[in-house]
Motif scaffolding. Structure first.
Motif, PDB file in Angstrom:
ATOM      1  N   VAL A  47       0.841  -1.191   0.000  1.00  0.00           N
ATOM      2  CA  VAL A  47       0.000   0.000   0.000  1.00  0.00           C
ATOM      3  C   VAL A  47       0.884   1.253   0.000  1.00  0.00           C
ATOM      4  O   VAL A  47       1.889   1.322   0.706  1.00  0.00           O
ATOM      5  CB  VAL A  47      -0.935   0.010   1.225  1.00  0.00           C
ATOM      6  N   VAL A  48       0.520   2.241  -0.812  1.00  0.00           N
ATOM      7  CA  VAL A  48       1.232   3.516  -0.899  1.00  0.00           C
ATOM      8  C   VAL A  48       0.254   4.635  -0.569  1.00  0.00           C
ATOM      9  O   VAL A  48      -0.805   4.754  -1.190  1.00  0.00           O
ATOM     10  CB  VAL A  48       1.814   3.732  -2.313  1.00  0.00           C
ATOM     11  N   TYR A  49       0.607   5.453   0.400  1.00  0.00           N
ATOM     12  CA  TYR A  49      -0.256   6.542   0.820  1.00  0.00           C
ATOM     13  C   TYR A  49       0.066   7.814   0.053  1.00  0.00           C
ATOM     14  O   TYR A  49       1.233   8.119  -0.201  1.00  0.00           O
ATOM     15  CB  TYR A  49      -0.115   6.782   2.322  1.00  0.00           C
ATOM     16  N   ALA A  50      -0.973   8.581  -0.300  1.00  0.00           N
ATOM     17  CA  ALA A  50      -0.784   9.798  -1.086  1.00  0.00           C
ATOM     18  C   ALA A  50       0.079  10.822  -0.354  1.00  0.00           C
ATOM     19  O   ALA A  50       0.784  11.611  -0.986  1.00  0.00           O
ATOM     20  CB  ALA A  50      -2.142  10.410  -1.424  1.00  0.00           C
ATOM     21  N   PHE A  51       0.055  10.818   0.972  1.00  0.00           N
ATOM     22  CA  PHE A  51       0.903  11.727   1.742  1.00  0.00           C
ATOM     23  C   PHE A  51       2.367  11.294   1.731  1.00  0.00           C
ATOM     24  O   PHE A  51       3.244  12.079   2.097  1.00  0.00           O
ATOM     25  CB  PHE A  51       0.424  11.802   3.195  1.00  0.00           C
ATOM     26  N   GLY A  52       2.630  10.048   1.331  1.00  0.00           N
ATOM     27  CA  GLY A  52       3.995   9.553   1.342  1.00  0.00           C
ATOM     28  C   GLY A  52       4.522   9.404   2.756  1.00  0.00           C
ATOM     29  O   GLY A  52       3.778   9.345   3.731  1.00  0.00           O
ATOM     30  N   PRO A  80       9.119  20.004   9.592  1.00  0.00           N
ATOM     31  CA  PRO A  80       8.590  21.369   9.602  1.00  0.00           C
ATOM     32  C   PRO A  80       8.581  21.998   8.215  1.00  0.00           C
ATOM     33  O   PRO A  80       9.241  21.522   7.290  1.00  0.00           O
ATOM     34  CB  PRO A  80       9.567  22.109  10.524  1.00  0.00           C
ATOM     35  N   ASP A  81       7.817  23.053   8.090  1.00  0.00           N
ATOM     36  CA  ASP A  81       7.864  23.939   6.918  1.00  0.00           C
ATOM     37  C   ASP A  81       7.399  23.291   5.622  1.00  0.00           C
ATOM     38  O   ASP A  81       7.828  23.684   4.533  1.00  0.00           O
ATOM     39  CB  ASP A  81       9.277  24.521   6.730  1.00  0.00           C
ATOM     40  N   ILE A  82       6.533  22.289   5.712  1.00  0.00           N
ATOM     41  CA  ILE A  82       5.901  21.721   4.528  1.00  0.00           C
ATOM     42  C   ILE A  82       4.399  21.621   4.765  1.00  0.00           C
ATOM     43  O   ILE A  82       3.927  21.736   5.902  1.00  0.00           O
ATOM     44  CB  ILE A  82       6.444  20.327   4.152  1.00  0.00           C
ATOM     45  N   GLY A  83       3.645  21.425   3.708  1.00  0.00           N
ATOM     46  CA  GLY A  83       2.213  21.231   3.829  1.00  0.00           C
ATOM     47  C   GLY A  83       1.668  20.461   2.646  1.00  0.00           C
ATOM     48  O   GLY A  83       2.422  20.080   1.729  1.00  0.00           O
ATOM     49  N   TYR A  84       0.370  20.225   2.660  1.00  0.00           N
ATOM     50  CA  TYR A  84      -0.291  19.442   1.622  1.00  0.00           C
ATOM     51  C   TYR A  84      -1.624  20.093   1.254  1.00  0.00           C
ATOM     52  O   TYR A  84      -2.215  20.826   2.052  1.00  0.00           O
ATOM     53  CB  TYR A  84      -0.580  18.014   2.106  1.00  0.00           C
ATOM     54  N   LEU A  85      -2.103  19.778   0.069  1.00  0.00           N
ATOM     55  CA  LEU A  85      -3.483  20.007  -0.294  1.00  0.00           C
ATOM     56  C   LEU A  85      -4.194  18.664  -0.210  1.00  0.00           C
ATOM     57  O   LEU A  85      -3.642  17.641  -0.623  1.00  0.00           O
ATOM     58  CB  LEU A  85      -3.592  20.597  -1.700  1.00  0.00           C
ATOM     59  N   VAL A  86      -5.412  18.665   0.317  1.00  0.00           N
ATOM     60  CA  VAL A  86      -6.132  17.420   0.577  1.00  0.00           C
ATOM     61  C   VAL A  86      -7.528  17.504  -0.023  1.00  0.00           C
ATOM     62  O   VAL A  86      -8.193  18.536   0.075  1.00  0.00           O
ATOM     63  CB  VAL A  86      -6.249  17.151   2.095  1.00  0.00           C
ATOM     64  N   GLN A 128     -13.490   9.373  -2.116  1.00  0.00           N
ATOM     65  CA  GLN A 128     -12.835   9.919  -3.304  1.00  0.00           C
ATOM     66  C   GLN A 128     -11.718  10.892  -2.916  1.00  0.00           C
ATOM     67  O   GLN A 128     -11.404  11.825  -3.645  1.00  0.00           O
ATOM     68  CB  GLN A 128     -13.862  10.648  -4.165  1.00  0.00           C
ATOM     69  N   GLY A 129     -11.099  10.645  -1.760  1.00  0.00           N
ATOM     70  CA  GLY A 129     -10.074  11.528  -1.251  1.00  0.00           C
ATOM     71  C   GLY A 129      -8.782  11.472  -2.037  1.00  0.00           C
ATOM     72  O   GLY A 129      -8.631  10.736  -3.004  1.00  0.00           O
ATOM     73  N   GLY A 130      -7.828  12.263  -1.597  1.00  0.00           N
ATOM     74  CA  GLY A 130      -6.525  12.309  -2.234  1.00  0.00           C
ATOM     75  C   GLY A 130      -5.716  13.440  -1.645  1.00  0.00           C
ATOM     76  O   GLY A 130      -6.195  14.208  -0.813  1.00  0.00           O
ATOM     77  N   ALA A 131      -4.457  13.547  -2.077  1.00  0.00           N
ATOM     78  CA  ALA A 131      -3.577  14.585  -1.558  1.00  0.00           C
ATOM     79  C   ALA A 131      -2.604  15.017  -2.634  1.00  0.00           C
ATOM     80  O   ALA A 131      -2.355  14.298  -3.612  1.00  0.00           O
ATOM     81  CB  ALA A 131      -2.828  14.089  -0.316  1.00  0.00           C
ATOM     82  N   LEU A 132      -2.035  16.190  -2.435  1.00  0.00           N
ATOM     83  CA  LEU A 132      -1.044  16.767  -3.336  1.00  0.00           C
ATOM     84  C   LEU A 132       0.056  17.374  -2.478  1.00  0.00           C
ATOM     85  O   LEU A 132      -0.205  18.217  -1.624  1.00  0.00           O
ATOM     86  CB  LEU A 132      -1.691  17.826  -4.222  1.00  0.00           C
ATOM     87  N   GLY A 133       1.292  16.962  -2.684  1.00  0.00           N
ATOM     88  CA  GLY A 133       2.405  17.487  -1.918  1.00  0.00           C
ATOM     89  C   GLY A 133       3.422  16.395  -1.623  1.00  0.00           C
ATOM     90  O   GLY A 133       3.346  15.307  -2.187  1.00  0.00           O
ATOM     91  N   PRO A 134       4.395  16.690  -0.734  1.00  0.00           N
ATOM     92  CA  PRO A 134       4.503  17.896   0.079  1.00  0.00           C
ATOM     93  C   PRO A 134       4.935  19.118  -0.733  1.00  0.00           C
ATOM     94  O   PRO A 134       5.630  18.995  -1.735  1.00  0.00           O
ATOM     95  CB  PRO A 134       5.571  17.524   1.109  1.00  0.00           C
ATOM     96  N   ILE A 135       4.515  20.290  -0.257  1.00  0.00           N
ATOM     97  CA  ILE A 135       4.844  21.566  -0.871  1.00  0.00           C
ATOM     98  C   ILE A 135       5.452  22.449   0.212  1.00  0.00           C
ATOM     99  O   ILE A 135       4.936  22.492   1.336  1.00  0.00           O
ATOM    100  CB  ILE A 135       3.584  22.235  -1.459  1.00  0.00           C
ATOM    101  N   PRO A 136       6.558  23.132  -0.070  1.00  0.00           N
ATOM    102  CA  PRO A 136       7.135  24.018   0.948  1.00  0.00           C
ATOM    103  C   PRO A 136       6.087  24.995   1.487  1.00  0.00           C
ATOM    104  O   PRO A 136       5.332  25.596   0.711  1.00  0.00           O
ATOM    105  CB  PRO A 136       8.253  24.747   0.188  1.00  0.00           C
ATOM    106  N   TRP A 137       6.052  25.147   2.818  1.00  0.00           N
ATOM    107  CA  TRP A 137       5.013  25.985   3.409  1.00  0.00           C
ATOM    108  C   TRP A 137       5.135  27.440   2.970  1.00  0.00           C
ATOM    109  O   TRP A 137       4.127  28.141   2.827  1.00  0.00           O
ATOM    110  CB  TRP A 137       5.038  25.877   4.931  1.00  0.00           C
ATOM    111  N   ALA A 138       6.350  27.905   2.727  1.00  0.00           N
ATOM    112  CA  ALA A 138       6.521  29.275   2.263  1.00  0.00           C
ATOM    113  C   ALA A 138       5.784  29.516   0.952  1.00  0.00           C
ATOM    114  O   ALA A 138       5.284  30.614   0.696  1.00  0.00           O
ATOM    115  CB  ALA A 138       8.012  29.575   2.081  1.00  0.00           C
ATOM    116  N   ALA A 156      -4.143  16.862 -10.357  1.00  0.00           N
ATOM    117  CA  ALA A 156      -2.834  16.623  -9.750  1.00  0.00           C
ATOM    118  C   ALA A 156      -2.941  15.855  -8.434  1.00  0.00           C
ATOM    119  O   ALA A 156      -1.945  15.323  -7.941  1.00  0.00           O
ATOM    120  CB  ALA A 156      -2.108  17.941  -9.521  1.00  0.00           C
ATOM    121  N   TYR A 157      -4.139  15.782  -7.850  1.00  0.00           N
ATOM    122  CA  TYR A 157      -4.324  15.050  -6.599  1.00  0.00           C
ATOM    123  C   TYR A 157      -4.179  13.552  -6.851  1.00  0.00           C
ATOM    124  O   TYR A 157      -4.679  13.022  -7.836  1.00  0.00           O
ATOM    125  CB  TYR A 157      -5.703  15.333  -6.008  1.00  0.00           C
TER     126      TYR A 157
END
Length: 380
Positions: free
Chosen positions: A141-146, A162-168, A271-281, A302-303
């Motif tokens: 199993v592979v999670y979208a958040f990694g 720290p200093d990262i985030g995701y779109l969910v 029907q969930g999903g995620a995009l990232g990680p993306i630098p929080w800045a 992209a999700y």
């Protein structure tokens, strides 16, 4: 001597392949003048994996049904082996050429290398023989958040990066959120599971294209036992993982694994999903979870949902979001695909993913090339 891994090939036939399944412009390219070591007699195929999973038989070059004889499955960025959690086959994989020059010493993408690389320029990595890998991988199993959201530190304590985030994307598939992990405290040596966590969400409600401007927080519920906990970010409340169908994010620990899950794929029926990680800045400046601030293009496709995989999740075939553009650039890694890990005579293939955008410019159409190869030991 490992008999399973000593597999030799009959030279591939230089023949033209008819278009099949979800592909177009599919052919075996001509020979390179390199003494037969690389670039010769390979298959090349564009796979339309925009809307549904496509299943490829490497021996025939045909896209087949999910219950057919397939080796690799493609769904947008996801690539699966027919084994383990993904299928009932015995396909195994390994990295044959890491393409380490695409990354710096810290493991970050080298922008100039990615942007300047071409499929023709990276063809010489498609050799006719490779050393026997140290190990082979089946799918899990592979999670979208990694797994890049947490780090194992001193004293066996796992904490947030720290200093990262995701779109969910929500379980319903029509609302979204920007998420960051403010706290994750998992002292692994105490035996009590996860001690505390704090996830912050800014929601984009269904039917809108703007983030709300206010946040809701998900912390460990009362009487939390250190295992799984679920959150519905639309309602802004923790929910019961076992009974709720509308949970959006699950954080938890079980056995020897800690994880963040979306309500999708093997993790849930949503029907969930995620995009990232993306630098929080960068992510903190977003005003929408579905529209690229810089280009105005849609981010919806992209999700990624939770899925099954392994090799291609651990050793990704692309870099994402270079130059602030929400696009993919291939790293031209060469993967070794053992078509039957229990049959010493079964063929082994070298495979590269060389593009993700079709002739129409739309994403979700991976272009791959592969060839049957032999494996050698240091004795040869």
């Amino acid at each position: 001597m490992d008999q399973h891994k000593l597999k030799y090939l009959a030279p591939a036939l230089g023949l033209v392949m008819a278009a099949c399944g979800g592909g177009s412009d599919n052919q075996i390219d001509g020979e390179a003048d390199d003494g037969g070591e690389s670039g010769t007699d390979y298959n090349q195929l564009v796979i339309d994996a925009r809307a549904e999973t496509q299943y490829l038989n490497l021996a025939t070059g045909e896209v087949v049904s999910s219950d057919g004889d397939w080796d690799l499955a493609f769904n947008r960025t996801s690539v699966q082996l027919n084994s383990g959690a993904s299928g009932n086959g015995r396909v195994a994989g390994a990295v044959g050429d890491e393409q380490a020059e695409f990354y710096d010493a810290a493991g970050d993408p080298d922008l100039n290398k990615f942007v300047g690389a071409t499929a023709d320029g990276e063809l010489d990595h498609m050799k006719s023989s490779f050393p026997v890998p140290e190990s082979w991988t089946s799918d899990d199993v592979v999670y979208a958040f990694g797994d890049g959201w947490s780090v194992y530190g001193d004293g066996g304590v796992i904490s947030e990066v720290p200093d990262i985030g995701y779109l969910v994307r929500s379980a319903e598939g029509d609302s979204y959120a920007r998420m960051r992990i403010l706290d994750f405290n998992f002292p692994t040596r105490t035996g009590g599971g996860i001690e505390s966590f704090n996830l912050e969400f800014e929601v984009q409600v269904a039917g809108t294209t703007q983030l709300s401007g206010s946040t809701v927080s998900f912390t460990q519920p009362a009487e939390y036992d250190g295992g799984d906990a679920c959150f519905d970010f639309d309602a802004g409340v923790a929910v019961d993982c076992a009974t709720s169908e509308t949970w959006d994010v699950l954080i938890g620990f079980s056995g020897r694994e800690w994880y963040l899950k979306t309500n999708s794929g093997p993790s849930g029926s949503g029907q969930g999903g995620a995009l990232g990680p993306i630098p929080w800045a960068e992510l903190s400046a977003y005003t929408s979870a579905t529209i690229d601030n810089a280009t105005g293009e849609s981010l919806v496709r992209a999700y990624a949902p939770d899925s099954t995989g392994g090799l291609f999740a651990d050793s990704s075939w692309y870099a994402y979001n270079l130059q602030g553009a929400h696009k993919l650039w291939p790293n031209f890694r060469v993967y070794l695909i053992d078509s039957d890990s229990e049959d010493a005579s079964a063929p082994v293939y070298a495979m590269q993913i060389i593009n993700y955008y079709g002739s129409d410019g739309n994403s979700g159409q991976p272009e791959i090339r592969w060839k049957e190869i032999n494996l050698t030991t240091g004795e040869n």
